[in-house]
Design a protein around this motif. Structure first.
Motif, PDB file in Angstrom:
ATOM      1  N   MET A   1      34.790  46.754  28.505  1.00  0.00           N
ATOM      2  CA  MET A   1      35.869  47.375  29.695  1.00  0.00           C
ATOM      3  C   MET A   1      35.264  46.479  31.009  1.00  0.00           C
ATOM      4  SD  MET A   1      37.681  49.728  30.511  1.00  0.00           S
ATOM      5  CE  MET A   1      38.234  50.869  31.799  1.00  0.00           C
ATOM      6  N   GLN A   2      34.074  46.106  31.176  1.00  0.00           N
ATOM      7  CA  GLN A   2      33.602  45.338  32.414  1.00  0.00           C
ATOM      8  C   GLN A   2      34.323  43.949  32.394  1.00  0.00           C
ATOM      9  OE1 GLN A   2      32.281  46.890  34.707  1.00  0.00           O
ATOM     10  NE2 GLN A   2      31.548  45.155  36.294  1.00  0.00           N
ATOM     11  N   ASN A   3      34.233  43.282  31.156  1.00  0.00           N
ATOM     12  CA  ASN A   3      34.617  42.019  30.870  1.00  0.00           C
ATOM     13  C   ASN A   3      36.389  42.040  31.186  1.00  0.00           C
ATOM     14  OD1 ASN A   3      32.610  40.804  29.994  1.00  0.00           O
ATOM     15  ND2 ASN A   3      32.677  41.210  27.922  1.00  0.00           N
ATOM     16  N   LYS A   4      37.050  42.954  30.848  1.00  0.00           N
ATOM     17  CA  LYS A   4      38.503  42.947  31.343  1.00  0.00           C
ATOM     18  C   LYS A   4      38.630  43.026  32.663  1.00  0.00           C
ATOM     19  CE  LYS A   4      40.406  43.454  27.167  1.00  0.00           C
ATOM     20  NZ  LYS A   4      41.251  42.502  26.799  1.00  0.00           N
ATOM     21  N   ARG A   5      37.889  43.694  33.456  1.00  0.00           N
ATOM     22  CA  ARG A   5      38.035  43.856  35.014  1.00  0.00           C
ATOM     23  C   ARG A   5      37.395  42.636  35.572  1.00  0.00           C
ATOM     24  NH1 ARG A   5      34.667  49.644  35.923  1.00  0.00           N
ATOM     25  NH2 ARG A   5      36.625  51.035  35.514  1.00  0.00           N
ATOM     26  N   ILE A   6      36.323  41.799  34.962  1.00  0.00           N
ATOM     27  CA  ILE A   6      36.192  40.426  35.771  1.00  0.00           C
ATOM     28  C   ILE A   6      37.425  39.485  35.311  1.00  0.00           C
ATOM     29  CG2 ILE A   6      34.683  38.614  35.453  1.00  0.00           C
ATOM     30  CD1 ILE A   6      33.521  41.316  36.780  1.00  0.00           C
ATOM     31  N   GLU A   7      38.107  39.669  34.265  1.00  0.00           N
ATOM     32  CA  GLU A   7      39.161  38.763  33.976  1.00  0.00           C
ATOM     33  C   GLU A   7      40.359  39.051  34.808  1.00  0.00           C
ATOM     34  OE1 GLU A   7      40.273  39.221  29.530  1.00  0.00           O
ATOM     35  OE2 GLU A   7      38.227  38.558  28.966  1.00  0.00           O
ATOM     36  N   LEU A   9      40.223  40.403  37.627  1.00  0.00           N
ATOM     37  CA  LEU A   9      39.452  39.752  39.098  1.00  0.00           C
ATOM     38  C   LEU A   9      40.086  38.529  39.293  1.00  0.00           C
ATOM     39  CD1 LEU A   9      38.180  40.744  41.741  1.00  0.00           C
ATOM     40  CD2 LEU A   9      35.911  39.761  40.338  1.00  0.00           C
ATOM     41  N   ALA A  10      39.666  37.565  38.021  1.00  0.00           N
ATOM     42  CA  ALA A  10      39.845  36.285  38.372  1.00  0.00           C
ATOM     43  C   ALA A  10      41.563  35.899  38.316  1.00  0.00           C
ATOM     44  CB  ALA A  10      39.118  35.596  37.208  1.00  0.00           C
ATOM     45  N   GLU A  11      42.352  36.753  37.580  1.00  0.00           N
ATOM     46  CA  GLU A  11      43.582  36.572  37.532  1.00  0.00           C
ATOM     47  C   GLU A  11      44.200  36.784  38.787  1.00  0.00           C
ATOM     48  OE1 GLU A  11      45.236  39.076  34.492  1.00  0.00           O
ATOM     49  OE2 GLU A  11      44.293  38.126  33.029  1.00  0.00           O
ATOM     50  N   LEU A  15      46.235  34.449  41.539  1.00  0.00           N
ATOM     51  CA  LEU A  15      47.643  34.488  42.044  1.00  0.00           C
ATOM     52  C   LEU A  15      47.453  34.430  43.586  1.00  0.00           C
ATOM     53  CD1 LEU A  15      50.395  35.471  41.417  1.00  0.00           C
ATOM     54  CD2 LEU A  15      49.485  37.867  41.370  1.00  0.00           C
ATOM     55  N   LEU A  16      46.609  35.028  44.055  1.00  0.00           N
ATOM     56  CA  LEU A  16      46.525  35.260  45.706  1.00  0.00           C
ATOM     57  C   LEU A  16      46.161  33.941  46.422  1.00  0.00           C
ATOM     58  CD1 LEU A  16      44.959  38.727  45.989  1.00  0.00           C
ATOM     59  CD2 LEU A  16      47.196  38.156  46.678  1.00  0.00           C
ATOM     60  N   ASN A  17      45.508  32.785  45.553  1.00  0.00           N
ATOM     61  CA  ASN A  17      45.392  31.500  45.968  1.00  0.00           C
ATOM     62  C   ASN A  17      46.597  30.977  46.285  1.00  0.00           C
ATOM     63  OD1 ASN A  17      42.760  31.882  46.468  1.00  0.00           O
ATOM     64  ND2 ASN A  17      42.211  30.816  44.458  1.00  0.00           N
ATOM     65  N   VAL A  18      47.691  31.178  45.371  1.00  0.00           N
ATOM     66  CA  VAL A  18      49.112  30.665  45.319  1.00  0.00           C
ATOM     67  C   VAL A  18      49.846  31.239  46.189  1.00  0.00           C
ATOM     68  CG1 VAL A  18      50.951  30.149  43.832  1.00  0.00           C
ATOM     69  CG2 VAL A  18      48.580  29.815  42.959  1.00  0.00           C
ATOM     70  N   ASP A  22      51.176  38.411  48.878  1.00  0.00           N
ATOM     71  CA  ASP A  22      51.537  39.316  47.575  1.00  0.00           C
ATOM     72  C   ASP A  22      50.886  40.532  47.843  1.00  0.00           C
ATOM     73  OD1 ASP A  22      52.095  40.701  45.193  1.00  0.00           O
ATOM     74  OD2 ASP A  22      52.261  38.772  44.002  1.00  0.00           O
ATOM     75  N   VAL A  23      51.601  41.484  48.444  1.00  0.00           N
ATOM     76  CA  VAL A  23      50.708  42.664  48.754  1.00  0.00           C
ATOM     77  C   VAL A  23      50.396  43.506  47.518  1.00  0.00           C
ATOM     78  CG1 VAL A  23      51.176  45.101  49.925  1.00  0.00           C
ATOM     79  CG2 VAL A  23      51.926  42.601  51.205  1.00  0.00           C
ATOM     80  N   LEU A  24      51.340  43.501  46.873  1.00  0.00           N
ATOM     81  CA  LEU A  24      51.033  44.222  45.259  1.00  0.00           C
ATOM     82  C   LEU A  24      49.702  43.537  44.825  1.00  0.00           C
ATOM     83  CD1 LEU A  24      54.538  44.905  43.915  1.00  0.00           C
ATOM     84  CD2 LEU A  24      52.992  46.550  45.189  1.00  0.00           C
ATOM     85  N   ALA A  25      49.677  42.513  44.475  1.00  0.00           N
ATOM     86  CA  ALA A  25      48.425  41.919  43.894  1.00  0.00           C
ATOM     87  C   ALA A  25      47.177  42.043  44.502  1.00  0.00           C
ATOM     88  CB  ALA A  25      48.665  40.324  43.849  1.00  0.00           C
ATOM     89  N   ARG A  26      47.278  42.104  45.928  1.00  0.00           N
ATOM     90  CA  ARG A  26      46.232  42.367  47.017  1.00  0.00           C
ATOM     91  C   ARG A  26      45.714  43.914  46.610  1.00  0.00           C
ATOM     92  NH1 ARG A  26      43.575  38.818  49.747  1.00  0.00           N
ATOM     93  NH2 ARG A  26      45.210  37.267  50.025  1.00  0.00           N
ATOM     94  N   CYS A  27      46.736  44.617  46.855  1.00  0.00           N
ATOM     95  CA  CYS A  27      46.217  46.209  46.358  1.00  0.00           C
ATOM     96  C   CYS A  27      45.649  46.413  45.076  1.00  0.00           C
ATOM     97  CB  CYS A  27      47.834  47.036  46.530  1.00  0.00           C
ATOM     98  SG  CYS A  27      48.218  47.504  47.810  1.00  0.00           S
ATOM     99  N   ASP A  28      46.122  45.606  44.179  1.00  0.00           N
ATOM    100  CA  ASP A  28      45.310  45.673  42.860  1.00  0.00           C
ATOM    101  C   ASP A  28      43.795  45.080  42.830  1.00  0.00           C
ATOM    102  OD1 ASP A  28      47.675  46.722  41.651  1.00  0.00           O
ATOM    103  OD2 ASP A  28      48.332  44.970  40.597  1.00  0.00           O
ATOM    104  N   LEU A  29      43.767  44.105  43.560  1.00  0.00           N
ATOM    105  CA  LEU A  29      42.657  43.417  43.668  1.00  0.00           C
ATOM    106  C   LEU A  29      41.633  44.244  44.703  1.00  0.00           C
ATOM    107  CD1 LEU A  29      40.801  41.128  43.461  1.00  0.00           C
ATOM    108  CD2 LEU A  29      41.830  39.984  45.656  1.00  0.00           C
ATOM    109  N   ALA A  30      42.144  44.790  45.720  1.00  0.00           N
ATOM    110  CA  ALA A  30      41.289  45.748  46.450  1.00  0.00           C
ATOM    111  C   ALA A  30      40.736  47.030  45.630  1.00  0.00           C
ATOM    112  CB  ALA A  30      41.958  46.315  47.713  1.00  0.00           C
ATOM    113  N   LEU A  31      41.638  47.675  44.885  1.00  0.00           N
ATOM    114  CA  LEU A  31      41.256  48.903  43.912  1.00  0.00           C
ATOM    115  C   LEU A  31      40.309  48.374  43.128  1.00  0.00           C
ATOM    116  CD1 LEU A  31      44.865  50.422  43.326  1.00  0.00           C
ATOM    117  CD2 LEU A  31      42.931  51.520  44.763  1.00  0.00           C
TER     118      LEU A  31
END
Length: 78
Positions: A1-7, A9-11, A15-18, A22-31
């Motif tokens: 489960m932790q590995n999936k979260r880390i993956e 997080l990297a995704e 995406l946010l570097n590009v 992207d508010v939705l991606a940033r919301c997902d990242l913050a959560l």
């Protein structure tokens, strides 16, 4: 489960570097950062969302949660 979260997080970070607005991606990242017990990093992202959308209720709630966890004052939310 932790590995999936880390993956995920990297995704999201890639995406946010590009597309930093992207508010939705940033919301997902913050959560996700909150789930990983990284409230300072989550707070940074919630604030970034508010820069794009000052009325975003989800981001305002996220800021409040993170400030509660970090003990930061509420008066300087933006």
């Amino acid at each position: 489960m932790q590995n999936k979260r880390i993956e995920r997080l990297a995704e999201l970070q890639k995406l946010l570097n590009v597309c930093p607005g992207d508010v939705l991606a940033r919301c997902d990242l913050a959560l996700l950062l909150e789930e990983l017990d990284l409230p300072d990093e989550a707070l940074f992202n919630w604030k970034a969302i508010l820069d794009f959308d000052p009325n975003n209720l989800k981001a305002r709630e996220g800021v409040n949660r993170c400030r509660n966890r970090t003990g930061r004052p509420f008066q300087s939310q933006m």
